[in-house]
Each structure stands twice: as structure tokens, then as C-alpha cells.
Design an enzyme around this catalytic site. Structure first.
Site, PDB file in Angstrom:
ATOM      1  N   GLU A 129      -8.710   0.733  -3.103  1.00 19.90           N
ATOM      2  CA  GLU A 129      -9.520   0.768  -1.873  1.00 19.90           C
ATOM      3  C   GLU A 129     -10.407   1.985  -1.905  1.00 19.90           C
ATOM      4  O   GLU A 129      -9.926   3.095  -2.216  1.00 19.90           O
ATOM      5  CB  GLU A 129      -8.588   0.932  -0.669  1.00 19.90           C
ATOM      6  N   ASN A 155       0.856  -1.187   0.000  1.00 16.49           N
ATOM      7  CA  ASN A 155       0.000   0.000   0.000  1.00 16.49           C
ATOM      8  C   ASN A 155       0.901   1.250   0.000  1.00 16.49           C
ATOM      9  O   ASN A 155       1.733   1.424   0.890  1.00 16.49           O
ATOM     10  CB  ASN A 155      -0.887  -0.050   1.260  1.00 16.49           C
ATOM     11  N   HIS A 185      -5.600   3.721  -1.533  1.00 17.28           N
ATOM     12  CA  HIS A 185      -6.927   4.081  -1.005  1.00 17.28           C
ATOM     13  C   HIS A 185      -7.222   5.515  -1.408  1.00 17.28           C
ATOM     14  O   HIS A 185      -6.563   6.441  -0.937  1.00 17.28           O
ATOM     15  CB  HIS A 185      -6.883   3.927   0.523  1.00 17.28           C
ATOM     16  N   ARG A 190      -9.283   8.199  -0.653  1.00 19.22           N
ATOM     17  CA  ARG A 190     -10.244   8.599   0.385  1.00 19.22           C
ATOM     18  C   ARG A 190     -11.080   9.761  -0.110  1.00 19.22           C
ATOM     19  O   ARG A 190     -10.644  10.546  -0.952  1.00 19.22           O
ATOM     20  CB  ARG A 190      -9.504   9.000   1.671  1.00 19.22           C
ATOM     21  N   ARG A 218      -6.851  12.820   1.328  1.00 11.95           N
ATOM     22  CA  ARG A 218      -5.757  13.237   2.215  1.00 11.95           C
ATOM     23  C   ARG A 218      -4.403  12.680   1.785  1.00 11.95           C
ATOM     24  O   ARG A 218      -3.371  13.234   2.128  1.00 11.95           O
ATOM     25  CB  ARG A 218      -6.052  12.850   3.660  1.00 11.95           C
ATOM     26  N   GLU A 236     -11.198  -9.143   3.096  1.00 12.49           N
ATOM     27  CA  GLU A 236      -9.939  -8.828   3.767  1.00 12.49           C
ATOM     28  C   GLU A 236     -10.256  -8.708   5.250  1.00 12.49           C
ATOM     29  O   GLU A 236     -11.098  -7.884   5.650  1.00 12.49           O
ATOM     30  CB  GLU A 236      -9.341  -7.534   3.216  1.00 12.49           C
ATOM     31  N   HIS A 259      -3.888  -4.494   7.829  1.00  9.19           N
ATOM     32  CA  HIS A 259      -3.984  -3.318   8.701  1.00  9.19           C
ATOM     33  C   HIS A 259      -3.079  -3.475   9.910  1.00  9.19           C
ATOM     34  O   HIS A 259      -3.260  -4.374  10.714  1.00  9.19           O
ATOM     35  CB  HIS A 259      -5.405  -2.997   9.163  1.00  9.19           C
ATOM     36  N   THR A 289      -8.443   3.574   8.706  1.00 12.17           N
ATOM     37  CA  THR A 289      -9.692   2.806   8.660  1.00 12.17           C
ATOM     38  C   THR A 289      -9.863   2.034   9.965  1.00 12.17           C
ATOM     39  O   THR A 289      -9.124   1.093  10.243  1.00 12.17           O
ATOM     40  CB  THR A 289      -9.674   1.843   7.456  1.00 12.17           C
ATOM     41  N   HIS A 346       0.984   6.150   2.028  1.00 12.31           N
ATOM     42  CA  HIS A 346       1.735   7.078   2.872  1.00 12.31           C
ATOM     43  C   HIS A 346       2.957   7.671   2.195  1.00 12.31           C
ATOM     44  O   HIS A 346       3.580   8.582   2.729  1.00 12.31           O
ATOM     45  CB  HIS A 346       2.034   6.429   4.221  1.00 12.31           C
TER      46      HIS A 346
HETATM   47  N1  PXP Z   1      -5.974  -3.033   4.031  1.00  9.01           N
HETATM   48  C1  PXP Z   1      -6.949  -2.095   4.132  1.00  9.01           C
HETATM   49  C2  PXP Z   1      -8.320  -2.453   3.685  1.00  9.01           C
HETATM   50  C3  PXP Z   1      -6.661  -0.793   4.619  1.00  9.01           C
HETATM   51  O1  PXP Z   1      -7.644   0.111   4.731  1.00  9.01           O
HETATM   52  C4  PXP Z   1      -5.331  -0.487   4.945  1.00  9.01           C
HETATM   53  C5  PXP Z   1      -4.986   0.904   5.394  1.00  9.01           C
HETATM   54  O2  PXP Z   1      -5.201   1.781   4.364  1.00  9.01           O
HETATM   55  C6  PXP Z   1      -4.360  -1.486   4.801  1.00  9.01           C
HETATM   56  C7  PXP Z   1      -4.708  -2.753   4.367  1.00  9.01           C
HETATM   57  C8  PXP Z   1      -2.929  -1.231   5.118  1.00  9.01           C
HETATM   58  O3  PXP Z   1      -2.793  -0.943   6.465  1.00  9.01           O
HETATM   59  P1  PXP Z   1      -1.400  -0.441   7.023  1.00  9.01           P
HETATM   60  O4  PXP Z   1      -1.092   0.836   6.303  1.00  9.01           O
HETATM   61  O5  PXP Z   1      -1.658  -0.263   8.470  1.00  9.01           O
HETATM   62  O6  PXP Z   1      -0.396  -1.512   6.718  1.00  9.01           O
END
Ligand code: PXP
Length: 250
Positions: A73, A10, A46, A48, A52, A154, A197, A104, A13
């Protein structure tokens, strides 16, 4: 029989850091390409509602640039559905979204929002997008996912990872047991099981031992680790942790 285990990286960030200054750097698309080069099986982002981190054009650029599956996402809103259909990602993961949350916080309320979510799952599936629902590890949520005909769920690992992080082993074990039970139950009902997550090397290693888990989606920890060891090394360490975990699959 254990299935192969994929790593979705992901890149949200990377965009968070970029947006801190408003310019083009660091570019989440560059991070996605580097992640794939380092062994990621797919890229997750994602979009959003408040934009952001990831922006609309990031999604379009990711889709155009990457050679591996894009997991989009999103919250189930009409605007997001239009963008997802225009982007045509490999997969969409439907997530709950609150403007005030930092990340989330919980899983989708598939039972309470069944009628609302149904057309989203239906339309995306008809367009050939693989739909995943981000849910709490509970039987009720898994049953609802089956009824709504989502092929993938998930499992939200956030509560477990948080309990590990704050040093609450009793809570952590109870949360992990919920995830393990949900993975077995969901796979038994024909769902493809993903998890994500808050995962780090240790929690990813442990959840990888659940033989039904087919994909982990990991972002924040990997992007943070990249500051210290570089993204490629962080991904390669993560893959190693996942393989070690999978070797312990029971
Ligand atoms: N899976 C989903 C559905 C999420 O919403 C997120 C966070 O955006 C992640 C995985 C990844 O989580 P993390 O950034 O905490 O590894």
C-alpha cells in the site's frame, strides 16, 4: 456464482508496537509468517511517507520472506513508485495519504487526480504489478477506475464500520447499501472487488455475503485481537466469520 474470498492480513500495527520502543521486536515479518501459517492468503503493508509503522527494509524483508502475495500500500509519489518497483510486490494498492491523519481517512480522488494517477497505474501495470485503487464506494469512482485501467478496486469500508461501532444503525445501513451497490456495479464493469478498513468479525462476516467481493484486507482489529487470543486464533476466527458470511451470499 460466488468467487473464492481471500484474506489479506495487514501487519502495519505490529510495526507500530515495535516502533514504540525503537528496537526490532515485535517483527512484522514474523507476524506475516505466522499469519500465513494460520491461513492468510496474502500480506498487506503500508509504507507511509512518514514511516510511522512499516519501514523500507520491512517491505524488502516481507517480499523476501513470504510465500504468499505481498500487497504494497502506498501513496502515489515518485519515491514510493521507485521503492515499489524495486520491491516488485504482487500488488500495489494506491491510497490517499495525509500526514495529519491517524489512518487512511477516505478513498482516492480518482476523478480529480486522474491525470496525476494515470502514469502510476500505467507504469506499475507495465511492470507486472496488479494495481488496486482504494476508493469510496461510488459509481463515479468506479467509472474512473475503469477508465484509468486499474484491474482492481478496494472499497473503503471505514465509514460503514465506524457507523456500526458508534451504534448508528441508520447510517450503517445506508453505508452498507453503498458498498453492496458499488460491489455489484464495479464487478459488472469488470473490476476485481476488494474491501477493507475498520473490519471486525461481524462486519467482515456481513461484507463477505457480497458475492462480488474477492478479498478483504484487515489489520488493526486482528492485531488487537491477537493480544487476547493470539494471532493464529484471531485469523482462524476471522476466516470462519468470512466463510459464514460467504455461505449467505445472495
Ligand atoms: N485497506 C487499506 C487500503 C488500508 O489503507 C487499510 C489501513 O491501512 C486497511 C485495508 C486495513 O484497515 P484496518 O487496519 O482498519 O483493518
Amino acid at each position: 456464482m460466488t468467487s473464492p474470498l481471500r484474506l489479506g492480513v495487514n501487519v502495519d500495527h505490529v510495526a507500530t508496537v515495535r516502533n514504540a520502543r525503537g528496537g526490532p521486536r515485535p517483527d512484522p515479518v514474523r507476524a506475516a509468517l505466522a499469519a500465513i501459517e494460520a491461513g492468510a492468503d496474502g500480506i498487506t503493508a503500508h509504507l507511509r511517507e512518514d514511516r510511522r509503522h512499516i519501514h523500507d527494509d520491512d517491505m524488502a524483508r516481507l517480499k523476501a520472506a513470504i510465500s504468499k502475495p505481498l500487497n504494497f500500500e502506498m501513496a502515489a509519489t515518485e519515491q514510493m513508485l521507485d521503492i515499489a518497483l524495486a520491491t516488485a510486490p504482487h500488488a500495489v494498492c494506491l491510497v490517499p495519504e495525509k500526514r495529519t491523519e491517524r489512518t487512511t481517512e477516505g478513498g482516492l480522488d480518482v476523478i480529480g487526480q486522474y491525470d496525476y494517477l494515470l502514469p502510476y497505474v500505467d507504469q506499475l501495470s507495465r511492470e507486472g504489478v496488479r494495481v488496486s485503487l482504494f476508493i469510496e464506494p461510488s459509481r463515479e469512482a468506479l467509472d474512473a477506475a475503469v477508465s484509468i485501467k486499474a484491474p482492481v478496486v478496494e472499497l473503503h469500508t471505514g465509514a460503514w464500520c465506524h457507523a456500526v461501532e458508534v451504534g448508528d444503525p441508520g447510517r450503517a445501513e445506508a453505508e452498507f447499501a453503498r458498498i453492496a451497490a458499488a460491489a455489484a456495479y464495479g464487478a459488472g464493469r469488470g473490476l476485481e472487488i476488494h474491501a477493507g478498513h475498520g473490519l471486525d468479525y461481524d462486519t467482515a462476516r456481513r461484507v463477505s455475503a457480497l458475492p462480488q467481493v474477492a478479498e478483504l484486507n484487515i489489520g488493526h482489529f486482528l492485531i488487537g485481537e491477537a493480544i487476547f487470543v493470539g494471532l493464529a486464533e484471531a485469523i482462524s476466527r476471522m476466516r470462519r466469520a468470512m466463510e459464514e458470511g460467504r455461505a449467505q451470499a445472495f
